[in-house]
Design a protein around this motif. Structure first.
Motif, PDB file in Angstrom:
ATOM      1  N   VAL A   1       1.318  -2.066 -11.351  1.00  0.00           N
ATOM      2  CA  VAL A   1       1.029  -0.751 -11.109  1.00  0.00           C
ATOM      3  C   VAL A   1       1.597   0.324 -11.940  1.00  0.00           C
ATOM      4  CG1 VAL A   1       1.181   0.623  -8.913  1.00  0.00           C
ATOM      5  CG2 VAL A   1       1.211  -1.484  -8.558  1.00  0.00           C
ATOM      6  N   ALA A   2       0.793   1.091 -12.807  1.00  0.00           N
ATOM      7  CA  ALA A   2       0.981   1.907 -13.541  1.00  0.00           C
ATOM      8  C   ALA A   2       1.203   3.324 -12.975  1.00  0.00           C
ATOM      9  CB  ALA A   2       0.201   1.992 -14.776  1.00  0.00           C
ATOM     10  N   PRO A   3       2.191   4.272 -13.551  1.00  0.00           N
ATOM     11  CA  PRO A   3       2.167   5.547 -13.152  1.00  0.00           C
ATOM     12  C   PRO A   3       0.769   6.026 -12.945  1.00  0.00           C
ATOM     13  CG  PRO A   3       3.928   5.114 -14.436  1.00  0.00           C
ATOM     14  CD  PRO A   3       3.296   3.918 -14.590  1.00  0.00           C
ATOM     15  N   GLY A   4       0.268   6.750 -12.104  1.00  0.00           N
ATOM     16  CA  GLY A   4      -1.076   7.641 -11.922  1.00  0.00           C
ATOM     17  C   GLY A   4      -2.229   6.555 -11.473  1.00  0.00           C
ATOM     18  N   GLU A   5      -1.685   5.343 -11.464  1.00  0.00           N
ATOM     19  CA  GLU A   5      -2.521   4.440 -10.632  1.00  0.00           C
ATOM     20  C   GLU A   5      -2.581   4.306  -9.113  1.00  0.00           C
ATOM     21  OE1 GLU A   5      -4.284   0.751 -13.413  1.00  0.00           O
ATOM     22  OE2 GLU A   5      -2.025   0.374 -12.957  1.00  0.00           O
ATOM     23  N   ILE A   6      -3.898   3.918  -8.507  1.00  0.00           N
ATOM     24  CA  ILE A   6      -3.763   3.377  -6.998  1.00  0.00           C
ATOM     25  C   ILE A   6      -4.401   2.065  -6.872  1.00  0.00           C
ATOM     26  CG2 ILE A   6      -4.530   3.960  -4.816  1.00  0.00           C
ATOM     27  CD1 ILE A   6      -5.036   6.985  -5.501  1.00  0.00           C
ATOM     28  N   ILE A   7      -3.477   1.285  -6.653  1.00  0.00           N
ATOM     29  CA  ILE A   7      -3.827  -0.156  -6.736  1.00  0.00           C
ATOM     30  C   ILE A   7      -4.049  -0.593  -5.092  1.00  0.00           C
ATOM     31  CG2 ILE A   7      -3.614  -2.560  -7.371  1.00  0.00           C
ATOM     32  CD1 ILE A   7      -3.751  -0.524  -9.643  1.00  0.00           C
ATOM     33  N   GLY A   8      -5.280  -1.124  -4.961  1.00  0.00           N
ATOM     34  CA  GLY A   8      -5.564  -1.667  -3.454  1.00  0.00           C
ATOM     35  C   GLY A   8      -5.312  -2.985  -3.295  1.00  0.00           C
ATOM     36  N   VAL A   9      -4.686  -3.316  -2.195  1.00  0.00           N
ATOM     37  CA  VAL A   9      -4.555  -4.729  -1.676  1.00  0.00           C
ATOM     38  C   VAL A   9      -5.167  -4.924  -0.707  1.00  0.00           C
ATOM     39  CG1 VAL A   9      -3.088  -6.798  -1.371  1.00  0.00           C
ATOM     40  CG2 VAL A   9      -2.677  -5.274  -3.309  1.00  0.00           C
ATOM     41  N   THR A  10      -6.155  -6.039  -0.434  1.00  0.00           N
ATOM     42  CA  THR A  10      -6.601  -6.154   0.911  1.00  0.00           C
ATOM     43  C   THR A  10      -6.521  -7.686   1.078  1.00  0.00           C
ATOM     44  OG1 THR A  10      -8.612  -5.935   2.438  1.00  0.00           O
ATOM     45  CG2 THR A  10      -9.019  -6.775   0.294  1.00  0.00           C
ATOM     46  N   GLY A  11      -7.061  -8.377   2.465  1.00  0.00           N
ATOM     47  CA  GLY A  11      -6.849  -9.544   2.926  1.00  0.00           C
ATOM     48  C   GLY A  11      -6.402  -9.678   4.189  1.00  0.00           C
ATOM     49  N   GLU A  12      -6.679 -10.996   4.743  1.00  0.00           N
ATOM     50  CA  GLU A  12      -6.576 -11.261   6.115  1.00  0.00           C
ATOM     51  C   GLU A  12      -5.226 -11.067   6.761  1.00  0.00           C
ATOM     52  OE1 GLU A  12      -7.911 -15.283   6.634  1.00  0.00           O
ATOM     53  OE2 GLU A  12      -9.993 -14.615   6.203  1.00  0.00           O
ATOM     54  N   SER A  13      -4.880 -10.874   7.977  1.00  0.00           N
ATOM     55  CA  SER A  13      -3.598 -10.820   8.600  1.00  0.00           C
ATOM     56  C   SER A  13      -2.934 -12.177   8.276  1.00  0.00           C
ATOM     57  CB  SER A  13      -3.778 -10.355  10.057  1.00  0.00           C
ATOM     58  OG  SER A  13      -4.276  -9.231  10.236  1.00  0.00           O
ATOM     59  N   GLY A  14      -1.828 -12.257   7.837  1.00  0.00           N
ATOM     60  CA  GLY A  14      -0.829 -13.352   7.422  1.00  0.00           C
ATOM     61  C   GLY A  14      -1.226 -13.897   6.388  1.00  0.00           C
ATOM     62  N   SER A  15      -1.828 -13.053   5.456  1.00  0.00           N
ATOM     63  CA  SER A  15      -2.257 -13.831   4.122  1.00  0.00           C
ATOM     64  C   SER A  15      -1.106 -13.495   3.113  1.00  0.00           C
ATOM     65  CB  SER A  15      -3.350 -13.191   3.563  1.00  0.00           C
ATOM     66  OG  SER A  15      -3.326 -11.949   3.422  1.00  0.00           O
ATOM     67  N   GLY A  16      -0.038 -12.715   3.393  1.00  0.00           N
ATOM     68  CA  GLY A  16       0.950 -12.334   2.456  1.00  0.00           C
ATOM     69  C   GLY A  16       1.203 -10.891   2.042  1.00  0.00           C
ATOM     70  N   LYS A  17       0.318 -10.101   2.509  1.00  0.00           N
ATOM     71  CA  LYS A  17       0.330  -8.760   1.692  1.00  0.00           C
ATOM     72  C   LYS A  17       1.489  -8.013   2.105  1.00  0.00           C
ATOM     73  CE  LYS A  17      -3.109  -7.063   4.126  1.00  0.00           C
ATOM     74  NZ  LYS A  17      -3.272  -8.358   5.259  1.00  0.00           N
ATOM     75  N   THR A  18       2.137  -7.993   3.365  1.00  0.00           N
ATOM     76  CA  THR A  18       3.201  -7.487   3.717  1.00  0.00           C
ATOM     77  C   THR A  18       4.474  -7.849   3.031  1.00  0.00           C
ATOM     78  OG1 THR A  18       2.490  -6.405   5.651  1.00  0.00           O
ATOM     79  CG2 THR A  18       4.933  -6.717   5.529  1.00  0.00           C
ATOM     80  N   THR A  19       4.582  -9.255   2.822  1.00  0.00           N
ATOM     81  CA  THR A  19       5.581  -9.862   2.114  1.00  0.00           C
ATOM     82  C   THR A  19       5.670  -9.545   0.615  1.00  0.00           C
ATOM     83  OG1 THR A  19       5.670 -11.923   3.655  1.00  0.00           O
ATOM     84  CG2 THR A  19       6.528 -12.197   1.446  1.00  0.00           C
ATOM     85  N   LEU A  20       4.345  -9.475   0.129  1.00  0.00           N
ATOM     86  CA  LEU A  20       4.279  -8.911  -1.178  1.00  0.00           C
ATOM     87  C   LEU A  20       4.888  -7.508  -1.445  1.00  0.00           C
ATOM     88  CD1 LEU A  20       3.250  -9.026  -4.429  1.00  0.00           C
ATOM     89  CD2 LEU A  20       1.015  -8.316  -3.375  1.00  0.00           C
ATOM     90  N   ALA A  21       4.600  -6.705  -0.483  1.00  0.00           N
ATOM     91  CA  ALA A  21       4.907  -5.228  -0.399  1.00  0.00           C
ATOM     92  C   ALA A  21       6.516  -5.230  -0.391  1.00  0.00           C
ATOM     93  CB  ALA A  21       4.087  -4.268   0.597  1.00  0.00           C
ATOM     94  N   ARG A  22       7.013  -5.844   0.582  1.00  0.00           N
ATOM     95  CA  ARG A  22       8.361  -5.948   0.708  1.00  0.00           C
ATOM     96  C   ARG A  22       9.205  -6.475  -0.645  1.00  0.00           C
ATOM     97  NH1 ARG A  22      10.371  -5.391   6.016  1.00  0.00           N
ATOM     98  NH2 ARG A  22       8.973  -4.868   7.439  1.00  0.00           N
ATOM     99  N   THR A  23       8.626  -7.133  -1.017  1.00  0.00           N
ATOM    100  CA  THR A  23       9.336  -8.001  -2.279  1.00  0.00           C
ATOM    101  C   THR A  23       9.096  -6.787  -3.265  1.00  0.00           C
ATOM    102  OG1 THR A  23       8.647  -9.895  -1.686  1.00  0.00           O
ATOM    103  CG2 THR A  23       9.596  -9.763  -3.893  1.00  0.00           C
ATOM    104  N   LEU A  24       8.102  -6.195  -3.526  1.00  0.00           N
ATOM    105  CA  LEU A  24       7.898  -5.258  -4.665  1.00  0.00           C
ATOM    106  C   LEU A  24       8.863  -4.006  -4.681  1.00  0.00           C
ATOM    107  CD1 LEU A  24       4.190  -5.252  -4.930  1.00  0.00           C
ATOM    108  CD2 LEU A  24       5.637  -6.018  -6.869  1.00  0.00           C
ATOM    109  N   ALA A  25       9.064  -3.661  -3.120  1.00  0.00           N
ATOM    110  CA  ALA A  25       9.926  -2.614  -2.651  1.00  0.00           C
ATOM    111  C   ALA A  25      11.525  -2.894  -2.859  1.00  0.00           C
ATOM    112  CB  ALA A  25       9.716  -2.092  -1.467  1.00  0.00           C
ATOM    113  N   GLY A  26      11.651  -4.248  -3.076  1.00  0.00           N
ATOM    114  CA  GLY A  26      13.147  -4.625  -3.240  1.00  0.00           C
ATOM    115  C   GLY A  26      13.785  -5.220  -2.044  1.00  0.00           C
ATOM    116  N   LEU A  27      13.067  -5.291  -1.049  1.00  0.00           N
ATOM    117  CA  LEU A  27      13.646  -5.590   0.361  1.00  0.00           C
ATOM    118  C   LEU A  27      13.759  -7.086   0.598  1.00  0.00           C
ATOM    119  CD1 LEU A  27      11.724  -2.711   2.194  1.00  0.00           C
ATOM    120  CD2 LEU A  27      13.992  -2.742   1.433  1.00  0.00           C
ATOM    121  N   LEU A  28      12.855  -7.927  -0.198  1.00  0.00           N
ATOM    122  CA  LEU A  28      13.104  -9.163  -0.122  1.00  0.00           C
ATOM    123  C   LEU A  28      13.312  -9.676  -1.509  1.00  0.00           C
ATOM    124  CD1 LEU A  28      10.011 -10.079   2.061  1.00  0.00           C
ATOM    125  CD2 LEU A  28      12.355  -9.901   2.716  1.00  0.00           C
TER     126      LEU A  28
END
Length: 214
Positions: free
Chosen positions: A25-52
């Motif tokens: 994700v570069a500065p100025g970009e909006i990157i979209g992520v989609t997928g089914e519930s339970g597919s790992g989206k939130t886990t990915l987000a939390r890891t990118l944020a440094g929470l996992l």
């Protein structure tokens, strides 16, 4: 740039929730992520944020670890009820990052107005607010940090169409000011309008869409 390289995350090595993900994700970009519930989206987000902590691979923020870059990433969580202190007023919720970092309190009235909240709501506590109002307060709290990267986990799921349009316009404005945005949503048409690139998470793996919407 916010970068995930060969990222794998999971409580059990033999059953990762996210597996071998590469994402930038570069500065100025909006990157979209989609997928089914339970597919790992939130886990990915939390890891990118440094929470996992990743099981394998790594996350870097402009070449630094998430710990070293603390304060440069802000996240809006999917459930505002669990992401806010029920004893805090709306004003305290928005000002919380400034209090923790002992930095000057931002203009709360202006921040609230930016996300469509009226000044009279600032004295209310979460029980007196709708889910949509509380989610907007969480977005205001994230924006108050003036982050270089903004991670949004289903930020418009509790909002009506008009407010969703306002929030997406606000996110686009932040991206125009060189904030990198990761926008997670089940709403694929919304992502196609808002995002620079889109990827789908399926069973923990990330697959870019072939067509860029913009």
């Amino acid at each position: 740039m916010l970068v995930a390289e060969a990222l794998t995350v999971g409580h059990r090595p033999d059953r990762p929730i996210v597996r071998d993900v590469d994402l930038r994700v570069a500065p100025g970009e909006i990157i979209g992520v989609t997928g089914e519930s339970g597919s790992g989206k939130t886990t990915l987000a939390r890891t990118l944020a440094g929470l996992l902590t990743p099981t394998a691979g790594r996350v870097t923020v402009d070449g630094k670890s998430p710990r070293q870059a603390r304060g440069e990433i802000a996240m809006v969580f999917q459930s505002p009820r669990t992401a806010t202190n029920p004893q805090f007023t709306l004003a305290q919720i928005i000002a919380e990052p400034a209090r923790i970092r002992r930095t000057p309190t931002p203009d709360l009235t202006a921040l609230a107005g930016t996300v469509g909240l009226t000044p009279d709501l600032l004295t209310r506590r979460p029980h007196a607010l709708s889910d949509g109002q509380l989610q907007r307060a969480c977005l205001a709290r994230a924006l108050a940090q003036n982050p270089r990267y903004l991670i949004l986990d289903e930020p418009t799921a509790m909002l009506d169409a008009a407010t969703t349009a306002t929030i997406i316009h606000l996110v686009a404005s932040r991206a125009a000011q060189h904030t990198g945005v990761l926008l997670i949503s089940h709403d694929t048409p919304l992502l196609e309008v808002a995002c620079t690139r889109i990827a789908t998470v399926h069973a923990g793996t990330l697959t870019p869409h072939e067509v860029s919407p913009r």
